[in-house]
Design an enzyme around this catalytic site. Structure first.
Site, PDB file in Angstrom:
ATOM      1  N   HIS A 141      22.882 -51.464  21.420  1.00 56.05           N
ATOM      2  CA  HIS A 141      23.278 -52.775  20.888  1.00 56.05           C
ATOM      3  C   HIS A 141      23.909 -52.583  19.522  1.00 56.05           C
ATOM      4  O   HIS A 141      23.462 -51.739  18.754  1.00 56.05           O
ATOM      5  CB  HIS A 141      22.050 -53.701  20.764  1.00 56.05           C
TER       6      HIS A 141
ATOM      7  N   ASP B  76      20.589 -57.544  28.307  1.00 57.84           N
ATOM      8  CA  ASP B  76      21.363 -57.640  29.552  1.00 57.84           C
ATOM      9  C   ASP B  76      20.785 -56.772  30.664  1.00 57.84           C
ATOM     10  O   ASP B  76      21.005 -57.039  31.835  1.00 57.84           O
ATOM     11  CB  ASP B  76      22.816 -57.241  29.294  1.00 57.84           C
TER      12      ASP B  76
HETATM   13  C1  LIG Z   1      26.403 -52.198  22.950  1.00 56.67           C
HETATM   14  C2  LIG Z   1      27.318 -51.067  22.476  1.00 56.67           C
HETATM   15  C3  LIG Z   1      28.790 -51.517  22.693  1.00 56.67           C
HETATM   16  C4  LIG Z   1      27.060 -50.822  20.993  1.00 56.67           C
HETATM   17  O1  LIG Z   1      27.977 -49.888  20.593  1.00 56.67           O
HETATM   18  P1  LIG Z   1      28.027 -49.301  19.128  1.00 56.67           P
HETATM   19  O2  LIG Z   1      27.139 -50.039  18.224  1.00 56.67           O
HETATM   20  O3  LIG Z   1      29.466 -49.242  18.747  1.00 56.67           O
HETATM   21  O4  LIG Z   1      27.410 -47.851  19.307  1.00 56.67           O
HETATM   22  P2  LIG Z   1      28.267 -46.539  19.332  1.00 56.67           P
HETATM   23  O5  LIG Z   1      29.389 -46.705  20.316  1.00 56.67           O
HETATM   24  O6  LIG Z   1      28.619 -46.192  17.932  1.00 56.67           O
HETATM   25  O7  LIG Z   1      27.244 -45.484  19.927  1.00 56.67           O
HETATM   26  C5  LIG Z   1      26.420 -44.622  19.138  1.00 56.67           C
HETATM   27  C6  LIG Z   1      26.124 -43.369  19.967  1.00 56.67           C
HETATM   28  O8  LIG Z   1      25.360 -43.724  21.126  1.00 56.67           O
HETATM   29  C7  LIG Z   1      26.092 -43.445  22.325  1.00 56.67           C
HETATM   30  N1  LIG Z   1      25.915 -44.602  23.185  1.00 56.67           N
HETATM   31  C8  LIG Z   1      25.897 -45.922  22.818  1.00 56.67           C
HETATM   32  N2  LIG Z   1      25.614 -46.709  23.851  1.00 56.67           N
HETATM   33  C9  LIG Z   1      25.447 -45.885  24.912  1.00 56.67           C
HETATM   34  C10 LIG Z   1      25.141 -46.123  26.270  1.00 56.67           C
HETATM   35  N3  LIG Z   1      24.934 -47.354  26.698  1.00 56.67           N
HETATM   36  N4  LIG Z   1      25.047 -45.077  27.092  1.00 56.67           N
HETATM   37  C11 LIG Z   1      25.238 -43.819  26.628  1.00 56.67           C
HETATM   38  N5  LIG Z   1      25.530 -43.528  25.342  1.00 56.67           N
HETATM   39  C12 LIG Z   1      25.632 -44.554  24.500  1.00 56.67           C
HETATM   40  C13 LIG Z   1      27.532 -43.284  21.888  1.00 56.67           C
HETATM   41  O9  LIG Z   1      28.244 -42.453  22.787  1.00 56.67           O
HETATM   42  C14 LIG Z   1      27.375 -42.680  20.529  1.00 56.67           C
HETATM   43  O10 LIG Z   1      27.046 -41.333  20.679  1.00 56.67           O
HETATM   44  P3  LIG Z   1      27.546 -40.245  19.583  1.00 56.67           P
HETATM   45  O11 LIG Z   1      27.003 -40.709  18.267  1.00 56.67           O
HETATM   46  O12 LIG Z   1      27.007 -38.943  20.038  1.00 56.67           O
HETATM   47  O13 LIG Z   1      29.059 -40.302  19.616  1.00 56.67           O
HETATM   48  C15 LIG Z   1      27.043 -49.786  23.257  1.00 56.67           C
HETATM   49  O14 LIG Z   1      25.710 -49.378  23.048  1.00 56.67           O
HETATM   50  C16 LIG Z   1      27.338 -49.917  24.735  1.00 56.67           C
HETATM   51  O15 LIG Z   1      28.494 -49.718  25.153  1.00 56.67           O
HETATM   52  N6  LIG Z   1      26.317 -50.248  25.572  1.00 56.67           N
HETATM   53  C17 LIG Z   1      26.530 -50.438  26.985  1.00 56.67           C
HETATM   54  C18 LIG Z   1      27.117 -51.809  27.269  1.00 56.67           C
HETATM   55  C19 LIG Z   1      26.113 -52.928  27.097  1.00 56.67           C
HETATM   56  O16 LIG Z   1      24.994 -52.858  27.575  1.00 56.67           O
HETATM   57  N7  LIG Z   1      26.530 -53.984  26.422  1.00 56.67           N
HETATM   58  C20 LIG Z   1      25.707 -55.139  26.187  1.00 56.67           C
HETATM   59  C21 LIG Z   1      25.307 -55.223  24.762  1.00 56.67           C
HETATM   60  S1  LIG Z   1      24.204 -56.596  24.513  1.00 56.67           S
END
Ligand SMILES: CC(C)(COP(=O)(O)OP(=O)(O)OC[C@H]1O[C@@H](n2cnc3c(N)ncnc32)[C@H](O)[C@@H]1OP(=O)(O)O)[C@@H](O)C(=O)NCCC(=O)NCCS
Length: 458
Positions: A307, A364
């Site tokens: 998140h 979610d």
């Molecule tokens: C929610 C989300 C967009 C937040 O993204 P964010 O705050 O930008 O986090 P980041 O993209 O910077 O991720 C940080 C690290 O965790 C990893 N990561 C984040 N979410 C992940 C996931 N769901 N599965 C696998 N790896 C994940 C990233 O690859 C990154 O790894 P790294 O540091 O080695 O490069 C992201 O966690 C995601 O895409 N989740 C899945 C979609 C989802 O469930 N969305 C609903 C949100 S309520």
């Protein structure tokens, strides 16, 4: 002495900017006089560092996993309140007295039915229309059936329109579903409470009543309650934006539905179910899928994990997990995807990749499973999110309406397009001529034929 921050501009001028401190000790630099005093604006893509308003409605601390509505922790509300009581708290700032609760319930019941000639609009949509498209259009259409509600000039009228919106959005959602599956639209019942009434309109048929279990009602009540507000997210900011132009409550709420539709916002729980369906169809084991996520070469993520705001457990996910377990145990549902979900959750919570990155299941992940267990089709997930979020949107609309000093939301920009260009007539452009600064007319705009006349229609 009020706190200030000092900003030194490139030309050496120094500005003192006031610091605003929220009730939870959040600090913000007030730049409202910046442009007038310096000529500068700020830029902040995605508003990651921008407080767009002061608000008294919801507080989130993502680092600590805190979510409070009007000061009350969601955990307490989830344990002790219904969705409708929580809505009253969000909209009016205080929990309702027994009399206020009765009065609002009465208004919800009285406003639950759709005008008879309104119902025929559903027939105007093709059979496979997405329910979010039906819902946003229908909320907009409702305005035409409530002309007095377009100009709210007292508290009583605001309460009536709020109840009409909250109640009718639920009737519209169920009707959209019934239309999409070619079943007769059900009337609401006057003897059922908010959540039961919705489930009745979704799943009853004219010749057979659907009676939801206590677990089903309680899980859906919790789902709505936990989605009721989440401060300045994309759809709520949209509602506030539209409201700031003094658009009416129906128009502002319809805009919120459209904003919620996107996969990056309200559509994520659908992505969770699509992932579970994919794992099931591919025959892959959970271990193999988790290994694929960790490998990252395919760029896939574990949907429903992580998140942007919550770096600890999302408090809503904790509550939904518990409800999810209870529901699945009570309903004895035979859906292999739910089993895959449980295995995925266990695998990820014990895996260092996820633990070290603080990737916990988010709201979610469990909500997709709960809605599936309730028999809600995937295309309806975001629609249900919209029903839950309606009181939050109404509360934010009211916050703007109650503050006549609110300015219309009108951000600035930093323009990065072409600077002023010299006008070339059509012949000059077709000849591929350039203007004095060398801008060339793109190839695709040129024709091989000379113009026959300068007065051709454009
Ligand atoms: C929610 C989300 C967009 C937040 O993204 P964010 O705050 O930008 O986090 P980041 O993209 O910077 O991720 C940080 C690290 O965790 C990893 N990561 C984040 N979410 C992940 C996931 N769901 N599965 C696998 N790896 C994940 C990233 O690859 C990154 O790894 P790294 O540091 O080695 O490069 C992201 O966690 C995601 O895409 N989740 C899945 C979609 C989802 O469930 N969305 C609903 C949100 S309520």
């Amino acid at each position: 002495m009020p706190e200030t921050a000092t900003l030194t501009l490139p030309d050496g001028r120094v500005l003192e900017l006031p610091v605003v401190v929220g009730t939870e000790n959040e600090h913000a630099i007030d730049i409202s006089r910046l442009r007038a005093e310096s000529g500068y604006v700020t830029i902040d893509d995605g508003y990651m560092n921008t407080g767009s308003c002061k608000s008294e409605i919801t507080f989130i601390d993502g680092e600590k996993g805190i979510l409070r509505y009007r000061g009350y922790p969601v955990e307490d509300l989830a344990k002790n309140c219904s969705f409708v009581e929580t809505s009253q708290l969000l909209i009016w700032g205080e929990l309702p007295s027994p009399e206020e609760r009765r009065h609002f319930s009465h208004l919800l019941t009285e406003n639950s039915a759709l005008p008879e000639d309104f119902r025929r609009h559903f027939a105007g949509f093709p059979v496979h229309a997405h329910p979010m498209s039906i819902m946003s259009a229908m909320i907009n259409a409702l305005q035409s059936y409530d002309l007095p509600g377009l100009i709210i000039d007292d508290e009583e009228e605001f309460e009536r329109v709020s109840a009409a919106l909250m109640s009718k959005v639920r009737t519209i959602a169920a009707a959209a579903y019934k239309s999409s599956v070619g079943e007769p639209i059900m009337y609401p019942r006057y003897d059922l409470r908010y959540v039961e009434n919705f489930l009745h309109m979704m799943f009853s048929r004219p010749y057979r009543d659907y009676v939801p279990s206590a677990e089903a009602t309680s899980a859906l009540n919790l789902f709505f309650l936990l989605h009721a507000d989440h401060e300045q997210n994309c759809s709520t900011s949209t509602v506030r934006m539209v409201a700031s132009g003094q658009a009416n409550l129906y128009a502002s709420a319809a805009a919120g539905v459209c904003a919620l539709w996107g996969r990056l916002h309200g559509g994520a729980n659908q992505a969770v179910m699509e992932m579970l369906t994919y794992i099931r169809a591919s025959g892959m084991s959970v271990k193999e899928y988790v290994a694929k996520v960790k490998d990252r070469s395919d760029g896939i993520r574990l949907m429903g994990f992580g998140h942007r705001v919550y770096r600890a457990f999302d408090p809503r996910a904790v509550l939904l997990k518990d409800a999810c377990d209870k529901l699945l145990n009570a309903m004895q549902i035979d859906d292999p995807r739910l089993d895959i979900a449980r295995q995925l959750e266990e695998a990820a919570l014990n895996d260092d990749y996820f633990i070290s990155r603080k990737l916990y299941p988010n709201v979610d992940f469990y909500s997709g499973i709960i809605l599936t267990a309730l028999g809600i089709p995937v295309e309806m997930f975001t629609v249900l999110f919209a029903i839950g979020r309606m009181p939050g949107w109404i509360a934010h609309w009211k916050e703007i309406y109650d503050a006549p000093q609110t300015k219309i939301y009108r951000p600035r920009q930093v323009y990065t397009g072409p600077v002023k260009r010299e006008w070339l007539n059509r012949f000059q452009r077709e000849k591929g001529m350039t203007d004095s600064r060398g801008f060339k007319v793109p190839e695709e705009l040129r024709t091989t034929q000379a113009p026959q006349s300068q007065s051709l229609p454009s």
